[in-house]
Design a protein around this motif. Sequence first.
Motif, short mmCIF file in Angstrom:
data_model
loop_
_atom_site.label_atom_id
_atom_site.label_comp_id
_atom_site.label_asym_id
_atom_site.label_seq_id
_atom_site.Cartn_x
_atom_site.Cartn_y
_atom_site.Cartn_z
N ALA A 1 0.83 -1.21 0.00
CA ALA A 1 0.00 0.00 0.00
C ALA A 1 0.86 1.26 0.00
O ALA A 1 0.55 2.24 -0.68
CB ALA A 1 -0.93 0.00 1.21
N TRP A 2 1.96 1.23 0.74
CA TRP A 2 2.86 2.37 0.77
C TRP A 2 3.49 2.61 -0.60
O TRP A 2 3.51 3.73 -1.09
CB TRP A 2 3.94 2.15 1.83
N ILE A 3 3.99 1.53 -1.23
CA ILE A 3 4.59 1.65 -2.57
C ILE A 3 3.56 2.20 -3.55
O ILE A 3 3.87 3.09 -4.36
CB ILE A 3 5.13 0.29 -3.06
N GLU A 4 2.35 1.73 -3.51
CA GLU A 4 1.30 2.21 -4.42
C GLU A 4 1.01 3.69 -4.19
O GLU A 4 0.80 4.44 -5.13
CB GLU A 4 0.02 1.39 -4.25
N ARG A 5 1.04 4.12 -2.95
CA ARG A 5 0.78 5.53 -2.65
C ARG A 5 1.95 6.41 -3.09
O ARG A 5 1.75 7.50 -3.62
CB ARG A 5 0.53 5.71 -1.14
N VAL A 6 3.15 5.94 -2.89
CA VAL A 6 4.33 6.72 -3.23
C VAL A 6 4.62 6.69 -4.73
O VAL A 6 5.07 7.68 -5.30
CB VAL A 6 5.56 6.20 -2.45
N MET A 7 4.35 5.57 -5.37
CA MET A 7 4.65 5.41 -6.80
C MET A 7 3.40 4.99 -7.55
O MET A 7 3.33 3.90 -8.11
CB MET A 7 5.77 4.39 -7.00
N THR A 8 2.42 5.87 -7.60
CA THR A 8 1.19 5.57 -8.31
C THR A 8 1.45 5.59 -9.81
O THR A 8 1.80 6.62 -10.38
CB THR A 8 0.10 6.60 -7.95
N VAL A 9 1.30 4.44 -10.44
CA VAL A 9 1.59 4.32 -11.87
C VAL A 9 0.39 4.77 -12.68
O VAL A 9 -0.75 4.39 -12.40
CB VAL A 9 1.95 2.86 -12.21
N VAL A 10 0.66 5.61 -13.70
CA VAL A 10 -0.38 6.04 -14.63
C VAL A 10 -0.61 4.88 -15.58
O VAL A 10 0.20 4.61 -16.46
CB VAL A 10 0.05 7.32 -15.40
N ASP A 11 -1.72 4.17 -15.40
CA ASP A 11 -1.93 2.92 -16.13
C ASP A 11 -2.18 3.08 -17.62
O ASP A 11 -1.92 2.19 -18.40
CB ASP A 11 -3.06 2.11 -15.50
N ARG A 12 -2.66 4.20 -18.07
CA ARG A 12 -2.98 4.32 -19.49
C ARG A 12 -1.75 4.45 -20.38
O ARG A 12 -1.85 4.44 -21.59
CB ARG A 12 -3.93 5.50 -19.72
N ARG A 13 -0.57 4.58 -19.80
CA ARG A 13 0.65 4.74 -20.60
C ARG A 13 1.23 3.41 -21.05
O ARG A 13 2.04 3.36 -21.93
CB ARG A 13 1.70 5.52 -19.80
N ASP A 14 0.86 2.34 -20.44
CA ASP A 14 1.26 0.99 -20.82
C ASP A 14 2.76 0.74 -20.73
O ASP A 14 3.57 1.60 -20.99
CB ASP A 14 0.77 0.63 -22.22
N TYR A 15 3.08 -0.49 -20.38
CA TYR A 15 4.44 -0.97 -20.28
C TYR A 15 4.41 -2.46 -20.58
O TYR A 15 3.52 -3.15 -20.06
CB TYR A 15 4.99 -0.74 -18.85
#
Length: 184
Positions: free
Chosen positions: A14-28
């Motif tokens: 949860a901490w990682i998700e809060r600190v590094m919220t990935v913009v999902d529409r950019r795709d990887y």
Amino acid sequence: PFLKAKNAHETDAAWIERVMTVVDRRDYPVNGHGSWHGGIHIAHTDGGRPFESVRAVADGIVVSVRKSSGIDKRDKAPLNLNVDQPNVKGSDDGYVLLKHETEIGSGEGAKVVFYSLYMHLKSLESTVKIGEKVYRKDPLGTSGMVDAVNAFHFQIFCDDDNISKLTGRKSRELDVSKDGRTDA
């Protein structure tokens, strides 16, 4: 790349998700345009002042930098891929590329070189100059815009020889019948 304290009740995930919220529409690793996209875009949600800095993830040397062309150029081609859509802003083009050298065990085979790339930065710290040493957690600059989203591109990469040193292999296949590295 951001320094935010972990709350006492938060799990690591949860901490990682809060600190590094990935913009999902950019795709990887392949974006919607069918192009290689070797990193992730991390949303910058801090509205505080001063703006939170993007920081070095490890000690390294500045290999390459570019100051942002500025807001006036951000919204015009070629920095705005959506120039035909008047309400969509462009992307900042500032970046920092760092080279990191570390050891992950003992012996010559334990010396690893990798790079970290921070793109779409709106501003750079005055201390970020080619050839200069930076230390883990040092501020590099501030997050800019990526297609009207307050975010920056973050990527870590190395060559096949260093991948082999890190993982013990160059292919995707993992032989689970054998022990992993024992010299780490």
